[in-house]
Design a protein around this motif. Sequence first.
Motif, short mmCIF file in Angstrom:
data_model
loop_
_atom_site.label_atom_id
_atom_site.label_comp_id
_atom_site.label_asym_id
_atom_site.label_seq_id
_atom_site.Cartn_x
_atom_site.Cartn_y
_atom_site.Cartn_z
N THR A 1 2.44 -26.81 29.66
CA THR A 1 3.65 -26.03 29.41
C THR A 1 4.40 -25.65 30.69
OG1 THR A 1 2.31 -24.00 29.35
CG2 THR A 1 2.77 -25.09 27.25
N ILE A 2 3.78 -25.75 31.85
CA ILE A 2 4.47 -25.42 33.10
C ILE A 2 5.35 -26.58 33.56
CG2 ILE A 2 2.71 -26.29 34.68
CD1 ILE A 2 4.84 -23.10 35.05
N ILE A 3 5.21 -27.75 32.96
CA ILE A 3 5.96 -28.94 33.40
C ILE A 3 7.48 -28.73 33.39
CG2 ILE A 3 6.51 -31.34 32.84
CD1 ILE A 3 3.57 -31.70 32.04
N PRO A 4 8.08 -28.17 32.31
CA PRO A 4 9.53 -27.95 32.35
C PRO A 4 9.97 -27.06 33.51
CG PRO A 4 8.73 -27.77 30.10
CD PRO A 4 7.52 -27.85 30.98
N PHE A 5 9.19 -26.04 33.80
CA PHE A 5 9.52 -25.16 34.92
C PHE A 5 9.48 -25.93 36.24
CE2 PHE A 5 8.06 -22.48 38.42
CZ PHE A 5 9.08 -21.54 38.49
N LEU A 6 8.48 -26.77 36.41
CA LEU A 6 8.36 -27.54 37.65
C LEU A 6 9.53 -28.50 37.82
CD1 LEU A 6 4.53 -28.32 37.63
CD2 LEU A 6 5.74 -26.56 38.93
N ILE A 7 9.97 -29.10 36.71
CA ILE A 7 11.13 -29.99 36.77
C ILE A 7 12.37 -29.21 37.20
CG2 ILE A 7 12.69 -31.41 35.38
CD1 ILE A 7 10.26 -32.20 33.69
N LEU A 8 12.54 -28.02 36.64
CA LEU A 8 13.68 -27.19 37.01
C LEU A 8 13.58 -26.71 38.45
CD1 LEU A 8 13.97 -25.06 33.75
CD2 LEU A 8 15.47 -26.91 34.49
N ALA A 9 12.35 -26.44 38.91
CA ALA A 9 12.16 -26.02 40.29
C ALA A 9 12.58 -27.12 41.26
CB ALA A 9 10.70 -25.64 40.52
N ALA B 1 2.00 -6.70 32.59
CA ALA B 1 2.43 -6.11 33.86
C ALA B 1 2.51 -7.14 34.99
CB ALA B 1 1.49 -4.97 34.25
N LEU B 2 1.49 -7.97 35.10
CA LEU B 2 1.46 -8.95 36.19
C LEU B 2 2.36 -10.15 35.91
CD1 LEU B 2 -2.35 -8.94 37.07
CD2 LEU B 2 -0.49 -7.71 38.19
N GLY B 3 2.47 -10.56 34.65
CA GLY B 3 3.28 -11.73 34.32
C GLY B 3 4.74 -11.42 34.16
N ALA B 4 5.07 -10.54 33.19
CA ALA B 4 6.47 -10.21 32.92
C ALA B 4 7.07 -9.38 34.04
CB ALA B 4 6.57 -9.46 31.59
N GLY B 5 6.23 -8.67 34.78
CA GLY B 5 6.74 -7.83 35.86
C GLY B 5 6.67 -8.49 37.22
N VAL B 6 5.50 -8.54 37.80
CA VAL B 6 5.33 -8.99 39.18
C VAL B 6 5.69 -10.46 39.37
CG1 VAL B 6 3.68 -9.29 41.06
CG2 VAL B 6 3.53 -7.27 39.59
N LEU B 7 5.12 -11.34 38.56
CA LEU B 7 5.35 -12.78 38.74
C LEU B 7 6.82 -13.15 38.57
CD1 LEU B 7 4.29 -15.62 39.21
CD2 LEU B 7 3.77 -15.78 36.77
N ASN B 8 7.47 -12.58 37.58
CA ASN B 8 8.87 -12.91 37.35
C ASN B 8 9.74 -12.51 38.54
OD1 ASN B 8 11.72 -11.74 36.06
ND2 ASN B 8 11.10 -13.76 35.32
N GLN B 9 9.51 -11.33 39.07
CA GLN B 9 10.31 -10.87 40.20
C GLN B 9 10.05 -11.71 41.45
OE1 GLN B 9 12.83 -8.59 40.10
NE2 GLN B 9 12.40 -8.81 37.91
N LEU B 10 8.83 -12.16 41.63
CA LEU B 10 8.53 -13.02 42.76
C LEU B 10 9.27 -14.35 42.65
CD1 LEU B 10 4.68 -12.46 43.25
CD2 LEU B 10 6.52 -11.75 44.79
N VAL C 1 14.87 -21.89 29.49
CA VAL C 1 13.80 -22.89 29.42
C VAL C 1 12.75 -22.61 30.49
CG1 VAL C 1 13.24 -25.34 29.66
CG2 VAL C 1 15.31 -24.65 28.44
N GLY C 2 13.20 -22.33 31.70
CA GLY C 2 12.27 -22.02 32.79
C GLY C 2 11.45 -20.78 32.51
N GLY C 3 12.09 -19.75 31.94
CA GLY C 3 11.38 -18.53 31.61
C GLY C 3 10.32 -18.74 30.54
N TYR C 4 10.69 -19.47 29.50
CA TYR C 4 9.72 -19.78 28.45
C TYR C 4 8.54 -20.58 29.00
CZ TYR C 4 12.85 -18.32 24.64
OH TYR C 4 13.64 -17.60 23.76
N SER C 5 8.85 -21.55 29.84
CA SER C 5 7.83 -22.45 30.37
C SER C 5 6.79 -21.70 31.20
CB SER C 5 8.48 -23.55 31.20
OG SER C 5 7.50 -24.36 31.83
N VAL C 6 7.25 -20.96 32.18
CA VAL C 6 6.30 -20.26 33.05
C VAL C 6 5.64 -19.10 32.31
CG1 VAL C 6 7.93 -18.63 34.10
CG2 VAL C 6 5.96 -19.42 35.40
#
Length: 231
Positions: free
Chosen positions: A25-33, A107-116, A199-204
């Motif tokens: 499921t991370i593949i779409p995000f990597l393509i967008l990255a 907290a770590l996913g929707a908060g910290v990881l997204n902001q990073l 799409v990137g948000g859903y993927s990651v």
Amino acid sequence: MLELINKYRKSFWKPKTMFYLGMITIIPFLILAVASYFEWGLLGMFDDWIGREVHDERESLLTVLFTLITRVGDGWFVAMFTLIVSTVILFKFKNKWLSIWYFLTVALGAGVLNQLLKAVFRRERPSEVEHLISQGGYSFPSGHAMGSMIVYGAVIFLFIRLARKKITYLAATAVFGALIVLIGVSRVYLGVHYPSDIVGGYSVGLMWLAFSIGMYGLSLTKRPEMERLEE
């Protein structure tokens, strides 16, 4: 089909399955990255086409509806919702570890990881379309899309793990699944995100949720007494 879902609902969280799912499921995000290094030019046609189709549907009633829906993905609402769910798990179901898991996953996913990730990509929000709400910060990946996938996706997992009746967890899956989709659509409709942000948000978000569920499943193998309690 219902019997098949019921048969495997207690085992779909197995660590190996979840880790494989996360890698897929991370593949779409990597393509967008990768596309971001070309200044998003490769995504221009996709964003323009989907965005135009959504924006053409704008009318007063839909604007009110999507404005309300998008608030369910706002940070303040997610924080309040997370505290309530964690508290219910702790005191109603007497499951301290599952309560901690849910809180940390959000907290770590929707908060910290997204902001990073936003700080890394620093993509500006759409400027060629009217914003129907005020929204600061960067655009990619969408915090609302990523957050809703984690917050409400984790709730679906909780229902699957804890609900005793098929109709309960099937209804929860349908309701929260639809909510996740509608929150993503609302962000494009309101003009504060490109479709590729969603799409990137859903993927990651799904990757994070899958890995987190996998880690939870792995922890149960180290705590047989907890596994018996949940079964």
